[in-house]
Design a protein around this motif. Structure first.
Motif, PDB file in Angstrom:
ATOM      1  N   LYS A 203     -14.814   7.919   2.536  1.00  0.00           N
ATOM      2  CA  LYS A 203     -15.474   6.607   2.086  1.00  0.00           C
ATOM      3  C   LYS A 203     -14.983   6.297   0.789  1.00  0.00           C
ATOM      4  N   ASN A 207      -8.607   2.557   2.743  1.00  0.00           N
ATOM      5  CA  ASN A 207      -7.730   2.449   4.132  1.00  0.00           C
ATOM      6  C   ASN A 207      -6.551   2.911   3.794  1.00  0.00           C
ATOM      7  N   ARG A 208      -6.204   2.414   2.708  1.00  0.00           N
ATOM      8  CA  ARG A 208      -4.545   2.340   2.723  1.00  0.00           C
ATOM      9  C   ARG A 208      -3.949   3.920   2.450  1.00  0.00           C
ATOM     10  N   ILE A 210      -5.847   6.563   3.837  1.00  0.00           N
ATOM     11  CA  ILE A 210      -6.219   6.952   5.066  1.00  0.00           C
ATOM     12  C   ILE A 210      -4.942   7.158   6.009  1.00  0.00           C
ATOM     13  N   ILE A 211      -4.352   5.600   5.803  1.00  0.00           N
ATOM     14  CA  ILE A 211      -3.088   5.362   6.855  1.00  0.00           C
ATOM     15  C   ILE A 211      -1.881   6.472   6.222  1.00  0.00           C
TER      16      ILE A 211
END
Length: 356
Positions: A203, A207-208, A210-211
């Motif tokens: 969390k 997101n970036r 995680i990619i």
């Protein structure tokens, strides 16, 4: 004065490594029979052909060993225009110097230059580490690639916004897989440690990031796939171990090997002739600073080392080779692979205790 003495000591160790490497040609058995013979065949043929792979499989030991350093040696032969087995050995002390430079700048990010030089000197003066800068074995190149990949991975853990660290780490650990079969273990180690970090901070990192983390194993697999295909095509198999033995029933049947494994481990652990006092010192430092050792980035360094050791123990359990003989020939080499990471970890643990 302290800084100048440290610089002189490091320079002396590096100069000795170059001198000892270059006074004689490649002559160690494995260095010749497994690696250098391939580079000579590539050079003489002027290409990498099916005939060479077939000849390697039929005539030489360990045909499945990857080609990073043989190709590097071939490049040097091409540049020199001859099979000069003396000058080509410069590759190995260059890796030695590369590790020293990397550990300096890695420690320098959180400490003074004198403090960083202390740990560079500690690493440079370890006899076993220095010896493998001179004998044309591939332990030091593997240690170099793994350490570099780990440093960039830990740097991303420290600051997930620096997403460029992840693909660079993936490429470097992929090169470790191209250097020795043991490099495949470190590909798994890095991906496992990355997975634990992402799972624990899902969390927080965005997101970036995680990619980028998801792309990491893709890059590693893309790096490894060409040699995997070659091995499959030509039927190269490992003569020491088979993944078919990697099942609970077989592993449980080999638990009697833990006695020789532990004996060899402690022999190396308390072996000042090869290691100075680095391993007992590491144990004492970690024991007295366990909270720092296993918190923050330190816990991921600890996990990396633990996974590497566990991988080697499993390797010994499922190996075809007599375990006592195998341990005597390989464990002192395997320790080199994660030694720079341990020294870096100790520098991180002691950064507030030692004032320089």
């Amino acid at each position: 004065i302290a800084r100048m003495l440290l610089i002189f000591g490091i320079a002396f160790e590096a100069a000795c490594a170059f001198f000892r490497a270059l006074i004689k040609p490649i002559e160690s058995y494995d260095a010749v029979a497994i690696y250098a013979i391939k580079s000579k065949m590539f050079y003489m043929a002027g290409a990498i052909t099916s005939d060479i792979f077939n000849a390697i499989k039929a005539l030489y030991p360990h045909p499945d060993y990857p080609l990073n350093i043989p190709l590097a040696e071939t490049f040097f032969y091409l540049c020199m225009g001859s099979l000069n087995d003396q000058i080509v050995k410069i590759i190995f002390p260059l890796f030695f110097v590369a590790v020293l430079i990397m550990i300096y700048f890695a420690v320098r990010r959180f400490a003074s230059s004198t403090y960083a030089l202390i740990f560079v000197f500690i690493l440079a003066s370890i006899p076993q580490f220095n010896a493998y800068a001179t004998n044309a074995y591939h332990e030091l190149p593997l240690a170099c690639y793994y350490f570099a990949s780990a440093v960039f991975l830990f740097r991303w853990f420290d600051n997930p916004r620096e997403t460029w660290c992840l693909p660079l780490s993936a490429v470097l650990v992929g090169l470790a897989g191209w250097t020795k079969n043991e490099g495949l273990l470190y590909c798994v180690v890095n991906m496992a440690v990355l997975g634990v970090f992402v799972g624990s901070n899902f969390k927080k990192i965005g997101n970036r990031s995680i990619i980028y983390a998801a792309i990491y194993p893709v890059i590693v697999l893309a790096m490894l796939l060409p040699w995997i295909v070659v091995k499959k095509t030509y039927g190269f198999v490992n003569s020491d171990v088979s993944l078919s033995c990697l099942n609970p029933q077989y592993v449980l049947s080999q638990l009697n090997r833990f006695g020789p494994i532990f004996y060899e481990f402690q022999k190396q652990f308390f072996g000042p002739k090869k290691w100075n006092l680095i391993w007992p010192a590491a144990a004492v430092i970690i024991a007295f600073n366990y909270k720092k050792a296993f918190s923050g980035i330190g816990k991921y360094m600890a996990l990396s080392v633990a996974l590497a050791v566990s991988g080697y123990v499993l390797f010994y359990l499922i190996s075809y080779v007599d375990v006592v003989y195998f341990l005597s020939k390989t464990w002192a080499r395997f320790l080199l692979h994660f030694l720079p990471v341990v020294v870096y970890w100790l520098a991180l643990i002691l950064k507030e205790e030692v004032k320089v």
